[in-house]
Enzyme design. Structure first.
Site, PDB file in Angstrom:
ATOM      1  N   ALA A  82     -10.005   5.041   3.853  1.00  0.00           N
ATOM      2  CA  ALA A  82      -9.959   6.205   4.755  1.00  0.00           C
ATOM      3  C   ALA A  82     -11.288   6.921   4.887  1.00  0.00           C
ATOM      4  O   ALA A  82     -11.976   7.201   3.907  1.00  0.00           O
ATOM      5  CB  ALA A  82      -8.893   7.209   4.326  1.00  0.00           C
ATOM      6  N   GLY A  83     -11.628   7.208   6.116  1.00  0.00           N
ATOM      7  CA  GLY A  83     -12.772   8.060   6.414  1.00  0.00           C
ATOM      8  C   GLY A  83     -14.103   7.340   6.575  1.00  0.00           C
ATOM      9  O   GLY A  83     -15.110   7.972   6.880  1.00  0.00           O
ATOM     10  N   LYS A 120       0.882  -1.174   0.000  1.00  0.00           N
ATOM     11  CA  LYS A 120       0.000   0.000   0.000  1.00  0.00           C
ATOM     12  C   LYS A 120       0.909   1.210   0.000  1.00  0.00           C
ATOM     13  O   LYS A 120       1.582   1.502   0.988  1.00  0.00           O
ATOM     14  CB  LYS A 120      -0.918   0.019   1.223  1.00  0.00           C
ATOM     15  CG  LYS A 120      -1.753   1.303   1.292  1.00  0.00           C
ATOM     16  CD  LYS A 120      -2.627   1.382   2.523  1.00  0.00           C
ATOM     17  CE  LYS A 120      -3.163   2.793   2.686  1.00  0.00           C
ATOM     18  NZ  LYS A 120      -3.942   2.953   3.930  1.00  0.00           N
ATOM     19  N   GLY A 172      -9.325   8.806   9.469  1.00  0.00           N
ATOM     20  CA  GLY A 172      -9.684   8.863  10.877  1.00  0.00           C
ATOM     21  C   GLY A 172     -10.900   9.727  11.178  1.00  0.00           C
ATOM     22  O   GLY A 172     -11.365   9.768  12.310  1.00  0.00           O
ATOM     23  N   ASN A 230     -10.145   0.925   9.231  1.00  0.00           N
ATOM     24  CA  ASN A 230      -9.296   0.718  10.407  1.00  0.00           C
ATOM     25  C   ASN A 230      -9.903   1.381  11.640  1.00  0.00           C
ATOM     26  O   ASN A 230     -10.473   0.721  12.500  1.00  0.00           O
ATOM     27  CB  ASN A 230      -7.876   1.234  10.136  1.00  0.00           C
ATOM     28  CG  ASN A 230      -6.900   0.822  11.228  1.00  0.00           C
ATOM     29  OD1 ASN A 230      -7.282   0.420  12.318  1.00  0.00           O
ATOM     30  ND2 ASN A 230      -5.633   0.901  10.962  1.00  0.00           N
ATOM     31  N   THR A 231      -9.830   2.711  11.714  1.00  0.00           N
ATOM     32  CA  THR A 231     -10.251   3.415  12.927  1.00  0.00           C
ATOM     33  C   THR A 231     -11.668   3.058  13.363  1.00  0.00           C
ATOM     34  O   THR A 231     -11.922   2.835  14.557  1.00  0.00           O
ATOM     35  CB  THR A 231     -10.146   4.936  12.709  1.00  0.00           C
ATOM     36  OG1 THR A 231      -8.816   5.258  12.313  1.00  0.00           O
ATOM     37  CG2 THR A 231     -10.484   5.694  13.988  1.00  0.00           C
TER      38      THR A 231
END
Lengths: 263, 74
Positions: A186-187, A99, A160, A208-209
């Site tokens: 992301a997001g 990545k 995040g 992830n987050t």
């Protein structure tokens, strides 16, 4: 429910949910969350060994027969550093998958398009399978594809943030144009965001987050799994209502605008 | 094995470190407890040294060694 596998660089994935391994409270919580998510590919970062001997043993919690590792180049600021990080990752983890993320400013972790394009060409020529993390920029994504990227990873909203698909209109163009898989990264803050991305035609999402920082990461991992499966099933079943066509209309002026620029 | 007679100083992840001579990358990695650790990679002066070449890679005064391992990340 239909379940066409996702293929990246000749490798098939049944699950269209990729997971990041950051921010989990423990290796144990991470391992149980990965299992609940049904994922088949997880990202890891590279870190400098601390010379005082203290370090986390993430590989001890990752069953590599089950999960393909996708090392990231987080922390690199330009193409030169990213190439070194890629070579270190290949040596450390025995994979040529990557990545590619290059962000000069650690505050917002915004990917640098110029350096990412340059690094993609260099790394693809060296045999790396490059999944490039970039802004949801349709022109850039085409350029990355031409430079040899195996997949593009446009961001839905700032990393995040949990804001979801703020870049929706641009993601739709990217999805419409791309000849390589599109992984929204992301997001994404909720399973509904992941479902929406898959409904829209994204090939996969990376989360992830939203999972790692949830009150119950294992429960949230299971919820994202359902969201991704529902979104993909809806995509394959073909949405009946004007939802999609309305959005297609909305993107036409953008496409025309880009066409004028090119002339 | 001969006794180290003098030391040289290198940088390991930007921190100075004294090594007995003659010094090799394998010797350094062993000293750090990493010679048999999986998921670790090293570069000297910006060039990755494959694990099977650690033994042959001698270290010289002021060499900059980067040692990394996999860690949590998204």
């Amino acid at each position: 429910m239909s379940n066409t596998p996702l293929v990246i660089a000749g490798v098939s994935f049944t699950s269209r949910l990729f997971l990041g391994t950051g921010k989990f409270s423990s290796g144990e919580a991470m391992a149980r969350s990965l299992e609940a998510s049904g994922t088949e590919m997880v990202t890891v970062a590279l870190g400098r060994i601390r010379t005082d001997g203290e370090s986390d043993d993430i590989l001890g919690h990752l069953d590599r027969r089950r999960y393909r590792l996708l090392p990231n180049t987080s922390g690199t600021r330009n193409a030169r550093e990213a190439v070194l990080a890629a070579q270190l990752a290949r040596e450390a983890l025995e994979t040529n998958w990557l990545k590619l993320e290059i962000h000069p400013d650690p505050k917002y972790l915004m990917p640098d398009p110029v350096e990412t394009l340059e690094a993609t060409a260099l790394l693809a020529a060296r045999g790396f399978v490059v999944l490039a993390y970039v802004h949801a920029d349709p022109v850039l994504c085409k350029r990355l594809e031409e430079a040899g990227a195996a997949a593009v990873m446009p961001l839905g909203s700032p990393i995040g943030s949990g804001l979801g698909l703020e870049s929706r209109a641009f993601l739709q163009i990217i999805i419409a144009q791309s000849r390589v898989p599109v992984v929204v990264d992301a997001g994404l803050g909720a399973p509904s965001h992941a479902a929406a991305a898959l409904e829209m035609g994204a090939d996969a999402v990376l989360v992830n987050t939203a999972i790692a920082a949830a009150e119950d990461p294992v429960g949230m991992a299971a919820a994202f799994r359902l969201g991704v499966e529902a979104g993909r099933a809806a995509r394959e079943a073909g949405l009946a209502a004007g939802r999609e066509s309305a959005r297609a209309d909305a993107t036409s002026p953008l496409t025309a605008f880009l066409g004028e620029e090119a002339r | 094995m001969s006794e180290p007679r003098q030391t040289l100083s290198v940088f390991v992840n930007d921190r100075p470190r004294a090594l007995g001579q003659p010094a090799t990358l394998l010797g350094l990695m062993a000293e750090m407890g990493l010679s048999g650790t999986k998921g670790v990679a090293a570069a000297v002066n910006g060039e990755v040294v494959p694990r099977d070449a650690w033994d042959a890679r001698g270290l010289a005064e002021r060499d900059r060694v980067l040692v990394i391992r996999a860690t949590q990340g998204g």
